[in-house]
Design a protein around this motif. Structure first.
Motif, PDB file in Angstrom:
ATOM      1  N   ARG A 211       0.702  -1.028  -0.216  1.00 42.02           N
ATOM      2  CA  ARG A 211      -0.060   0.226  -0.103  1.00 42.02           C
ATOM      3  C   ARG A 211       0.665   1.188   0.218  1.00 42.02           C
ATOM      4  NH1 ARG A 211      -6.223   1.137   1.961  1.00 42.02           N
ATOM      5  NH2 ARG A 211      -6.202  -1.403   0.785  1.00 42.02           N
ATOM      6  N   LEU A 212       2.181   0.707   0.727  1.00 41.80           N
ATOM      7  CA  LEU A 212       2.786   2.382   0.799  1.00 41.80           C
ATOM      8  C   LEU A 212       3.789   2.573  -0.751  1.00 41.80           C
ATOM      9  CD1 LEU A 212       5.075   1.821   3.742  1.00 41.80           C
ATOM     10  CD2 LEU A 212       3.319   3.743   3.083  1.00 41.80           C
ATOM     11  N   ARG A 218       1.166   7.478  -6.541  1.00 42.73           N
ATOM     12  CA  ARG A 218      -0.227   8.084  -6.689  1.00 42.73           C
ATOM     13  C   ARG A 218       0.345   9.822  -6.085  1.00 42.73           C
ATOM     14  NH1 ARG A 218      -4.266   8.103  -3.564  1.00 42.73           N
ATOM     15  NH2 ARG A 218      -4.292   6.403  -2.318  1.00 42.73           N
ATOM     16  N   CYS A 219       1.175   9.239  -5.478  1.00 41.04           N
ATOM     17  CA  CYS A 219       1.292  10.938  -4.844  1.00 41.04           C
ATOM     18  C   CYS A 219       2.766  11.652  -5.407  1.00 41.04           C
ATOM     19  CB  CYS A 219       1.464  11.231  -3.599  1.00 41.04           C
ATOM     20  SG  CYS A 219      -0.064  10.443  -2.856  1.00 41.04           S
ATOM     21  N   GLY A 220       3.411  11.013  -6.587  1.00 39.48           N
ATOM     22  CA  GLY A 220       4.961  11.247  -6.695  1.00 39.48           C
ATOM     23  C   GLY A 220       4.853  12.451  -7.422  1.00 39.48           C
ATOM     24  N   SER A 227      -4.340  15.230 -10.923  1.00 38.22           N
ATOM     25  CA  SER A 227      -4.942  13.388 -10.087  1.00 38.22           C
ATOM     26  C   SER A 227      -4.142  13.202  -9.166  1.00 38.22           C
ATOM     27  CB  SER A 227      -4.632  12.670 -11.516  1.00 38.22           C
ATOM     28  OG  SER A 227      -3.339  13.222 -11.723  1.00 38.22           O
ATOM     29  N   ASN A 228      -3.209  14.437  -8.242  1.00 36.01           N
ATOM     30  CA  ASN A 228      -2.143  13.454  -6.950  1.00 36.01           C
ATOM     31  C   ASN A 228      -2.598  14.099  -5.907  1.00 36.01           C
ATOM     32  OD1 ASN A 228       0.078  13.911  -4.625  1.00 36.01           O
ATOM     33  ND2 ASN A 228       1.254  14.154  -7.287  1.00 36.01           N
ATOM     34  N   LEU A 365      -1.155   8.239   6.728  1.00 33.22           N
ATOM     35  CA  LEU A 365      -0.725   8.562   7.442  1.00 33.22           C
ATOM     36  C   LEU A 365       0.686   8.391   5.588  1.00 33.22           C
ATOM     37  CD1 LEU A 365      -0.080   5.805  10.377  1.00 33.22           C
ATOM     38  CD2 LEU A 365       0.166   8.605  10.530  1.00 33.22           C
ATOM     39  N   ALA A 366       0.911   8.061   5.023  1.00 36.17           N
ATOM     40  CA  ALA A 366       1.286   8.255   3.689  1.00 36.17           C
ATOM     41  C   ALA A 366       0.709   9.094   2.744  1.00 36.17           C
ATOM     42  CB  ALA A 366       1.294   7.272   2.920  1.00 36.17           C
ATOM     43  N   VAL A 367      -0.291   9.654   2.626  1.00 42.13           N
ATOM     44  CA  VAL A 367      -1.107  10.754   1.851  1.00 42.13           C
ATOM     45  C   VAL A 367      -0.598  11.886   2.458  1.00 42.13           C
ATOM     46  CG1 VAL A 367      -2.653  11.379   1.211  1.00 42.13           C
ATOM     47  CG2 VAL A 367      -2.494   9.111   0.057  1.00 42.13           C
TER      48      VAL A 367
END
Length: 383
Positions: A211-212, A218-220, A227-228, A365-367
């Motif tokens: 998931r990370l 998606r967030c790179g 779209s981020n 947490l990751a986003v």
């Protein structure tokens, strides 16, 4: 001020990121896999506990690392034993001291989480635990003074997984290394599952790493803002005072960590409150001078020569269906209505509706980790 032109300029972001924060947060999945491998090599799979501890006490440096690890273990716990963070005292961060509660004894488990493993105060805490008969375990670098102290009291040493690339983070500052949190959490998740503290399936840690990686995709930096979710959130928080509202224990952990990382990395203030109490706690703020939209009659003012006033923006973090509440009666629905009534902008970050508590925690947490990095890299004077 936040330079929004950088958000959609991957090469510009790389140049501005002089602290290697983007690389560090993108490597979180790799840190989890390395930490899981090191834990298995340390023998956690062969561990045969005598039973669940009466309580679990967690200590370590770093408001956004060890403290968050303890809070997340408590939020994910099966309820079989309380998980309590031990807060340090002293002239932080140079001379910290930890003290066991007076009732701690042979039925309790002490967990140490330190990316450096050199804190004298933690060595003193281990000695306290030994005198009281507490079992001790630690996630620390192999060969560090704390690792040696744990070995001397016949505790369990779980090697800390350092940053995979030189320069990816500043390992001397655990609050500067976003991956440190995952390197500390992973072995303790495995240990918690082993002793019956956490209801984690056998593939839970691999799912965390997957998931990370998915969030990183998606967030790179190469993903456009529209779209981020992390870039979009950072953009929405530009020139705003974030008021982070959370619904449920897992979301509360993510919101508190987000507030801490916004302050420590981006040099910006942030507030946090847990719903439903947050509506009352921050109600006066949303009715005050910092709330509401800007004056529409002043639309044509010179925004270059005159900075915009700081305005509140509520950020709602939640897990849909948390507590089996109906959507219409959840605290999130009340929060949306309250911000609309008070003309306060609202950003929302929600985990997937079918997520387990652990999956929801990883997502939130990751986003927010990515969002705090984008805020830091694109804020003037913070790169």
């Amino acid at each position: 001020m936040l330079d929004e032109t950088l958000l959609d300029d991957p090469e510009g972001l790389a140049r501005a990121d002089t602290r290697g924060l983007l690389l560090g947060v993108a490597a979180a999945g790799a840190r989890v896999r390395t930490a899981a491998r090191l834990a298995q090599e340390a023998g956690i799979g062969e561990l045969k506990p005598d039973g669940r501890p009466r309580s679990v006490l967690v200590a370590g440096p770093g408001a956004a690392t060890a403290a968050t690890v303890a809070e997340l273990l408590a939020a994910l716990g099966s309820g079989s034993a309380p998980v309590l963070p031990l807060r340090p005292t002293g002239p932080a961060p140079y001379d910290l001291h930890w003290t066991l509660p007076g009732w701690a004894g042979p039925l309790d488990l002490l967990l140490i989480a330190s990316p450096m493993g050199t804190e004298a105060g933690l060595a003193d805490l281990i000695e306290q635990a030994y005198r009281r008969g507490c079992t001790a375990a630690a996630v620390v670098p192999a060969g560090s003074p704390i690792a040696e102290a744990i070995a001397q009291v016949r505790g369990l040493v779980l090697p800390y997984a350092a940053a995979p690339e030189p320069g990816a983070s500043d390992a001397a500052d655990p609050d500067e290394d976003l991956g440190a949190f995952w390197a500390l959490l992973t072995p303790l998740l495995a240990l918690g599952a082993r002793i019956g503290l956490l209801p984690a399936p056998a593939d839970a840690i691999e799912s965390v790493a997957d998931r990370l990686d998915e969030v990183a995709a998606r967030c790179g930096p190469a993903i456009a803002t529209y779209s981020n979710p992390a870039k979009a959130l950072a953009s929405e928080l530009a020139e705003s005072l974030p008021v982070l509202w959370s619904e449920g224990p897992v979301s509360a952990v993510a919101a508190r960590r987000f507030a801490a990382t916004i302050s420590s990395r981006a040099g910006r203030p942030a507030l946090h409150g847990e719903l439903p109490e947050a509506v009352d706690t921050h109600g006066a703020l949303l009715a005050g001078a910092l709330a509401g939209a800007l004056d529409p009659d002043d639309f044509f003012r010179d925004r270059v020569e005159e900075p915009e006033d700081l305005r509140l923006r509520v950020v709602l973090l939640h897990r849909p269906g948390n507590g089996n509440q109906a959507p219409a009666t959840s605290s999130a629905a009340v929060a949306r209505e309250f911000t609309t009534t008070h003309d306060t902008p609202l950003s929302e970050l929600a985990a997937a509706p079918d997520s387990t508590p652990l999956e929801a925690a990883v997502e939130l947490l990751a986003v927010t980790d990515f969002a705090s990095v984008y805020l830091a890299v694109t804020s003037a004077g913070r790169s």
